[in-house]
Design a protein around this motif. Structure first.
Motif, PDB file in Angstrom:
ATOM      1  N   ARG A 103      -4.060  65.539  15.481  1.00 35.39           N
ATOM      2  CA  ARG A 103      -3.918  64.211  14.886  1.00 35.39           C
ATOM      3  C   ARG A 103      -3.423  63.243  15.959  1.00 35.39           C
ATOM      4  O   ARG A 103      -2.680  63.628  16.864  1.00 35.39           O
ATOM      5  CB  ARG A 103      -2.927  64.270  13.727  1.00 35.39           C
ATOM      6  CG  ARG A 103      -3.349  65.345  12.711  1.00 35.39           C
ATOM      7  CD  ARG A 103      -3.106  65.002  11.283  1.00 35.39           C
ATOM      8  NE  ARG A 103      -3.968  63.996  10.719  1.00 35.39           N
ATOM      9  CZ  ARG A 103      -5.250  64.209  10.353  1.00 35.39           C
ATOM     10  NH1 ARG A 103      -5.812  65.358  10.525  1.00 35.39           N
ATOM     11  NH2 ARG A 103      -5.951  63.230   9.820  1.00 35.39           N
ATOM     12  N   HIS A 104      -3.824  61.992  15.848  1.00 36.17           N
ATOM     13  CA  HIS A 104      -3.431  60.964  16.808  1.00 36.17           C
ATOM     14  C   HIS A 104      -3.624  59.589  16.170  1.00 36.17           C
ATOM     15  O   HIS A 104      -4.245  59.486  15.113  1.00 36.17           O
ATOM     16  CB  HIS A 104      -4.256  61.088  18.101  1.00 36.17           C
ATOM     17  CG  HIS A 104      -5.727  61.227  17.876  1.00 36.17           C
ATOM     18  ND1 HIS A 104      -6.514  60.219  17.342  1.00 36.17           N
ATOM     19  CD2 HIS A 104      -6.567  62.266  18.102  1.00 36.17           C
ATOM     20  CE1 HIS A 104      -7.763  60.631  17.264  1.00 36.17           C
ATOM     21  NE2 HIS A 104      -7.826  61.877  17.706  1.00 36.17           N
ATOM     22  N   PRO A 105      -3.121  58.539  16.813  1.00 35.11           N
ATOM     23  CA  PRO A 105      -3.367  57.194  16.281  1.00 35.11           C
ATOM     24  C   PRO A 105      -4.875  56.926  16.244  1.00 35.11           C
ATOM     25  O   PRO A 105      -5.638  57.573  16.979  1.00 35.11           O
ATOM     26  CB  PRO A 105      -2.680  56.272  17.296  1.00 35.11           C
ATOM     27  CG  PRO A 105      -1.707  57.141  18.014  1.00 35.11           C
ATOM     28  CD  PRO A 105      -2.286  58.525  18.009  1.00 35.11           C
TER      29      PRO A 105
ATOM     30  N   GLU B 142      -8.644  59.249  13.231  1.00 36.55           N
ATOM     31  CA  GLU B 142      -7.218  59.537  13.402  1.00 36.55           C
ATOM     32  C   GLU B 142      -6.975  60.999  13.756  1.00 36.55           C
ATOM     33  O   GLU B 142      -5.847  61.487  13.671  1.00 36.55           O
ATOM     34  CB  GLU B 142      -6.459  59.160  12.135  1.00 36.55           C
ATOM     35  CG  GLU B 142      -6.518  57.665  11.870  1.00 36.55           C
ATOM     36  CD  GLU B 142      -5.808  57.250  10.595  1.00 36.55           C
ATOM     37  OE1 GLU B 142      -5.432  58.128   9.791  1.00 36.55           O
ATOM     38  OE2 GLU B 142      -5.627  56.043  10.417  1.00 36.55           O
TER      39      GLU B 142
END
Length: 165
Positions: free
Chosen positions: A23-25, A137
């Motif tokens: 997961r990431h921005p 995301e």
């Protein structure tokens, strides 16, 4: 209703395909995603949602650094004419994703098989392929052979062609 990330993960699990997801921005461009390169190994994707003048749709998935000649690609992918980018409304209708989240995994939402998927040969030389799991995301890593199995399980052909320069 388009499939969600959870639906996609359940479908992959049903096929016995193991993936890993980070997961990431939200990432909207290849430049955004290149900040993660140290964390995620493998081939990273760039996706082109294209249409020709006869409203044939194509999802062309290439490596993030690939150069694609949009004036000539129609000859390689079997389009009826030169291609242009598909409209966001058709992207949502056919692949269930929005601009910035275009992904090879979107083919799971093309239940009527209206989109021809083209995977670039150079990308498929990687043993692991990384793509958004229907959301920008997260990034999901999948073995190249398992990506082919996934595509075929959706009822699509996994056309592997040399489309990048």
């Amino acid at each position: 209703m388009p499939k969600t990330e959870a639906d996609l993960m359940a479908f992959l699990a049903e096929l016995g395909i193991a993936v890993s997801t980070i997961r990431h921005p939200p990432l909207y461009t290849v430049a955004d995603s290149q900040a993660l390169r140290g964390e995620i190994a493998g081939g990273h994707t760039k996706n082109l949602f294209l249409k020709d003048k006869k409203d044939n749709f194509f999802l062309v998935t290439v490596g993030e650094d690939a150069v694609v000649d949009l004036k000539q690609i129609h000859q390689l992918i079997g389009a009826a004419s030169r291609v242009s980018f598909g409209k966001p409304e058709m992207l949502m209708e056919l692949l269930g994703v929005t601009p910035g989240a275009v992904t090879v995994f979107g083919i799971v939402n093309d239940r009527e098989n209206r989109v021809k998927l083209v995977l670039d040969k150079d990308l498929m030389d990687h043993s692991v392929i990384n793509a958004h799991p229907l959301t920008n995301e997260a990034t999901t890593s999948i073995a190249a052979a398992d990506l082919i199995r996934f595509v075929e399980a959706t009822g699509h052909d996994a056309a592997i062609l040399k489309v990048s320069a």
